[in-house]
Design an enzyme around this catalytic site. Structure first.
Site, PDB file in Angstrom:
ATOM      1  N   GLU A 144      54.718 -12.731  77.168  1.00  0.00           N
ATOM      2  CA  GLU A 144      55.486 -12.431  78.381  1.00  0.00           C
ATOM      3  C   GLU A 144      55.521 -10.938  78.673  1.00  0.00           C
ATOM      4  O   GLU A 144      55.713 -10.123  77.767  1.00  0.00           O
ATOM      5  CB  GLU A 144      56.919 -12.955  78.199  1.00  0.00           C
ATOM      6  CG  GLU A 144      57.808 -12.695  79.399  1.00  0.00           C
ATOM      7  CD  GLU A 144      59.161 -13.357  79.264  1.00  0.00           C
ATOM      8  OE1 GLU A 144      59.226 -14.573  78.962  1.00  0.00           O
ATOM      9  OE2 GLU A 144      60.175 -12.655  79.453  1.00  0.00           O
ATOM     10  N   PHE A 168      70.194  -6.442  74.553  1.00  0.00           N
ATOM     11  CA  PHE A 168      69.635  -7.698  75.094  1.00  0.00           C
ATOM     12  C   PHE A 168      70.432  -8.894  74.581  1.00  0.00           C
ATOM     13  O   PHE A 168      70.735  -9.818  75.316  1.00  0.00           O
ATOM     14  CB  PHE A 168      68.199  -7.919  74.608  1.00  0.00           C
ATOM     15  CG  PHE A 168      67.163  -7.078  75.280  1.00  0.00           C
ATOM     16  CD1 PHE A 168      67.288  -6.680  76.599  1.00  0.00           C
ATOM     17  CD2 PHE A 168      66.025  -6.682  74.576  1.00  0.00           C
ATOM     18  CE1 PHE A 168      66.309  -5.909  77.203  1.00  0.00           C
ATOM     19  CE2 PHE A 168      65.045  -5.914  75.168  1.00  0.00           C
ATOM     20  CZ  PHE A 168      65.188  -5.521  76.484  1.00  0.00           C
ATOM     21  N   HIS A 213      56.018 -18.198  72.030  1.00  0.00           N
ATOM     22  CA  HIS A 213      55.996 -17.390  73.262  1.00  0.00           C
ATOM     23  C   HIS A 213      56.591 -16.033  72.901  1.00  0.00           C
ATOM     24  O   HIS A 213      57.764 -15.947  72.536  1.00  0.00           O
ATOM     25  CB  HIS A 213      56.834 -18.091  74.339  1.00  0.00           C
ATOM     26  CG  HIS A 213      56.972 -17.325  75.626  1.00  0.00           C
ATOM     27  ND1 HIS A 213      56.015 -17.326  76.609  1.00  0.00           N
ATOM     28  CD2 HIS A 213      57.976 -16.537  76.101  1.00  0.00           C
ATOM     29  CE1 HIS A 213      56.410 -16.581  77.632  1.00  0.00           C
ATOM     30  NE2 HIS A 213      57.600 -16.082  77.347  1.00  0.00           N
ATOM     31  N   ASP A 248      69.999 -14.684  86.963  1.00  0.00           N
ATOM     32  CA  ASP A 248      71.400 -14.250  86.904  1.00  0.00           C
ATOM     33  C   ASP A 248      71.648 -13.314  88.065  1.00  0.00           C
ATOM     34  O   ASP A 248      70.872 -12.384  88.294  1.00  0.00           O
ATOM     35  CB  ASP A 248      71.672 -13.513  85.586  1.00  0.00           C
ATOM     36  CG  ASP A 248      71.547 -14.445  84.398  1.00  0.00           C
ATOM     37  OD1 ASP A 248      72.248 -15.473  84.379  1.00  0.00           O
ATOM     38  OD2 ASP A 248      70.724 -14.167  83.505  1.00  0.00           O
ATOM     39  N   SER A 257      51.705 -17.840  74.008  1.00  0.00           N
ATOM     40  CA  SER A 257      51.772 -17.122  75.285  1.00  0.00           C
ATOM     41  C   SER A 257      52.503 -15.806  75.099  1.00  0.00           C
ATOM     42  O   SER A 257      53.275 -15.636  74.147  1.00  0.00           O
ATOM     43  CB  SER A 257      52.458 -17.990  76.335  1.00  0.00           C
ATOM     44  OG  SER A 257      53.680 -18.516  75.833  1.00  0.00           O
TER      45      SER A 257
HETATM   46  P1  FAD Z   1      69.978 -23.322  84.352  1.00  0.00           P
HETATM   47  O1  FAD Z   1      69.096 -24.306  83.696  1.00  0.00           O
HETATM   48  O2  FAD Z   1      70.325 -23.546  85.782  1.00  0.00           O
HETATM   49  O3  FAD Z   1      71.320 -23.225  83.475  1.00  0.00           O
HETATM   50  C1  FAD Z   1      72.281 -22.212  83.727  1.00  0.00           C
HETATM   51  C2  FAD Z   1      73.654 -22.672  83.252  1.00  0.00           C
HETATM   52  O4  FAD Z   1      74.158 -23.687  84.131  1.00  0.00           O
HETATM   53  C3  FAD Z   1      73.682 -23.304  81.864  1.00  0.00           C
HETATM   54  O5  FAD Z   1      74.905 -22.982  81.269  1.00  0.00           O
HETATM   55  C4  FAD Z   1      73.594 -24.806  82.144  1.00  0.00           C
HETATM   56  O6  FAD Z   1      74.193 -25.577  81.115  1.00  0.00           O
HETATM   57  C5  FAD Z   1      74.354 -24.924  83.451  1.00  0.00           C
HETATM   58  N1  FAD Z   1      73.764 -25.953  84.346  1.00  0.00           N
HETATM   59  C6  FAD Z   1      72.441 -26.165  84.569  1.00  0.00           C
HETATM   60  N2  FAD Z   1      72.263 -27.138  85.470  1.00  0.00           N
HETATM   61  C7  FAD Z   1      73.489 -27.548  85.834  1.00  0.00           C
HETATM   62  C8  FAD Z   1      73.942 -28.536  86.762  1.00  0.00           C
HETATM   63  N3  FAD Z   1      73.094 -29.266  87.493  1.00  0.00           N
HETATM   64  N4  FAD Z   1      75.299 -28.703  86.896  1.00  0.00           N
HETATM   65  C9  FAD Z   1      76.172 -27.955  86.171  1.00  0.00           C
HETATM   66  N5  FAD Z   1      75.781 -26.996  85.277  1.00  0.00           N
HETATM   67  C10 FAD Z   1      74.457 -26.801  85.131  1.00  0.00           C
HETATM   68  N6  FAD Z   1      65.839 -14.438  84.275  1.00  0.00           N
HETATM   69  C11 FAD Z   1      65.339 -13.815  85.358  1.00  0.00           C
HETATM   70  O7  FAD Z   1      66.086 -13.365  86.235  1.00  0.00           O
HETATM   71  N7  FAD Z   1      63.989 -13.654  85.525  1.00  0.00           N
HETATM   72  C12 FAD Z   1      63.101 -14.133  84.630  1.00  0.00           C
HETATM   73  O8  FAD Z   1      61.891 -13.990  84.812  1.00  0.00           O
HETATM   74  C13 FAD Z   1      63.597 -14.817  83.473  1.00  0.00           C
HETATM   75  N8  FAD Z   1      62.764 -15.351  82.567  1.00  0.00           N
HETATM   76  C14 FAD Z   1      63.261 -16.088  81.519  1.00  0.00           C
HETATM   77  C15 FAD Z   1      62.385 -16.721  80.635  1.00  0.00           C
HETATM   78  C16 FAD Z   1      62.852 -17.481  79.573  1.00  0.00           C
HETATM   79  C17 FAD Z   1      61.876 -18.182  78.674  1.00  0.00           C
HETATM   80  C18 FAD Z   1      64.261 -17.565  79.343  1.00  0.00           C
HETATM   81  C19 FAD Z   1      64.796 -18.346  78.173  1.00  0.00           C
HETATM   82  C20 FAD Z   1      65.140 -16.946  80.216  1.00  0.00           C
HETATM   83  C21 FAD Z   1      64.667 -16.205  81.317  1.00  0.00           C
HETATM   84  N9  FAD Z   1      65.521 -15.593  82.229  1.00  0.00           N
HETATM   85  C22 FAD Z   1      65.006 -14.939  83.334  1.00  0.00           C
HETATM   86  C23 FAD Z   1      66.975 -15.647  82.043  1.00  0.00           C
HETATM   87  C24 FAD Z   1      67.606 -16.845  82.790  1.00  0.00           C
HETATM   88  O9  FAD Z   1      67.446 -16.680  84.175  1.00  0.00           O
HETATM   89  C25 FAD Z   1      69.083 -16.867  82.415  1.00  0.00           C
HETATM   90  O10 FAD Z   1      69.222 -17.255  81.076  1.00  0.00           O
HETATM   91  C26 FAD Z   1      69.970 -17.688  83.330  1.00  0.00           C
HETATM   92  O11 FAD Z   1      71.329 -17.388  82.978  1.00  0.00           O
HETATM   93  C27 FAD Z   1      69.809 -19.187  83.195  1.00  0.00           C
HETATM   94  O12 FAD Z   1      68.619 -19.612  83.701  1.00  0.00           O
HETATM   95  P2  FAD Z   1      68.174 -21.156  83.512  1.00  0.00           P
HETATM   96  O13 FAD Z   1      66.961 -21.341  84.289  1.00  0.00           O
HETATM   97  O14 FAD Z   1      68.181 -21.543  82.099  1.00  0.00           O
HETATM   98  O15 FAD Z   1      69.409 -21.855  84.276  1.00  0.00           O
END
Ligand code: FAD
Length: 279
Positions: A12, A210, A260, A103, A10
């Site tokens: 991005e 980055f 990806h 974030d 894929s």
């Molecule tokens: P989560 O899975 O919620 O994790 C965030 C943090 O919280 C981690 O440290 C985790 O250990 C902790 N955590 C998770 N769940 C819990 C819980 N239930 N209780 C306590 N702690 C918890 N960002 C954007 O803004 N837009 C995008 O389009 C985007 N695309 C991305 C695509 C990919 C493939 C990747 C790898 C990252 C992308 N990001 C994007 C960045 C991402 O939003 C950030 O890395 C963000 O800081 C974490 O997102 P996450 O979904 O992994 O969060």
């Protein structure tokens, strides 16, 4: 298609901000479509800041006959806005999402109604059942805010338990971190595809910026070499292509389920890596 196998390849994109950017992205997409990826994904600004632009880019991809997977982030959003976003994608026949926390921009205090991505995944399943294939993010070098590697892995599993189907990793240059992560995940009973995210190297300064922001490590030898090239962009590209092609080659031969590419809306580096891999 799909590089001639069942593997998941894929590409991005980020949503372009200008009409010129949109035209350039259409050309990039047309070029990359020839490689036969499974889907193109389009990022989403935290708090919905790119909502309309992400939708426009996704519809453009779909209109070209390719599968599009919008990213949806939840931090700073309400349940109503996420529900509306999901409904829009569904109406347009989009069946694949990348679900993220996102974030918050610095200085922003409004966390919104979701704290973590597992809550978003649960909400998507609650409101739209099995309509969407859901990808989530994971971090072979662990998320920078995680309390511990173990905690981060447990949090990754929460997203899968909430209904995610597969995962895409943050980029990394150290293949061992990925192999270790995949083994640890398997030990926890995780059996979904974990597709490595790949960052082609076009510029040292951009890559360093980055990487500092997202917690991905640039190994010292790579950093030193890239720095030594100064502003010789041809040398940076040539070295970057060697490093990233080797990385991808190793990952695929060790059984990674696909790749990806973080294309940064450019076709050339991804295409060269693809050709060198003989995909
Ligand atoms: P989560 O899975 O919620 O994790 C965030 C943090 O919280 C981690 O440290 C985790 O250990 C902790 N955590 C998770 N769940 C819990 C819980 N239930 N209780 C306590 N702690 C918890 N960002 C954007 O803004 N837009 C995008 O389009 C985007 N695309 C991305 C695509 C990919 C493939 C990747 C790898 C990252 C992308 N990001 C994007 C960045 C991402 O939003 C950030 O890395 C963000 O800081 C974490 O997102 P996450 O979904 O992994 O969060």
């Amino acid at each position: 298609m799909s590089g001639g196998s069942d593997r998941i390849f894929s590409f991005e994109f980020f949503p372009p901000a200008t009409p010129e950017g949109a035209a350039k992205l259409s050309a990039t997409r047309a070029q990359l479509a020839q490689l036969g990826p499974k889907f193109f994904s389009v990022t989403y600004g935290a708090g919905g800041s790119t909502r309309d632009r992400t939708l426009a880019a996704v519809l453009d991809i779909q209109a070209s006959g390719q599968r599009a997977a919008p990213h949806v982030s939840c931090i700073g959003s309400t349940r109503d806005t996420v529900r509306a976003t999901l409904a829009t994608y569904r109406e347009h026949g989009i069946g694949h999402l990348v679900a993220l926390r996102g974030d918050l921009p610095s200085g922003s205090a409004d966390v919104g109604e979701f704290r973590y991505a597992n809550e978003l995944v649960a909400f998507i399943r609650e409101t739209t059942g099995d309509w969407f294939h859901i990808d989530v993010a994971c971090y072979p070098e662990y998320h920078p805010q995680a309390r511990s590697p173990r905690d981060d892995m447990v949090n990754f599993k929460r997203k899968l338990d909430a209904g995610a189907n597969s995962a895409i990793t943050q980029y990394f240059f150290n293949a061992d971190s990925y192999y270790h992560f995949v083994d640890e995940a398997a030990a926890l009973g995780i059996d979904v595809p974990i597709v490595p995210g790949v960052m082609p190297i076009a510029s040292f300064t951009k890559l360093a910026r980055f990487s500092d922001a997202c917690g991905a490590e640039i190994p010292r030898w790579i950093r030193n070499k890239l720095e030594s090239f100064g502003d010789d962009s041809a040398a940076i590209r040539a070295f970057g292509l060697d490093v990233v092609t080797d990385l991808c080659d190793g990952l695929l031969s060790h059984g990674a389920p696909g790749l990806h590419f973080y294309t940064l809306n450019q076709a050339s580096l991804t295409t060269i890596i693809w050709q060198r891999l003989g995909l």
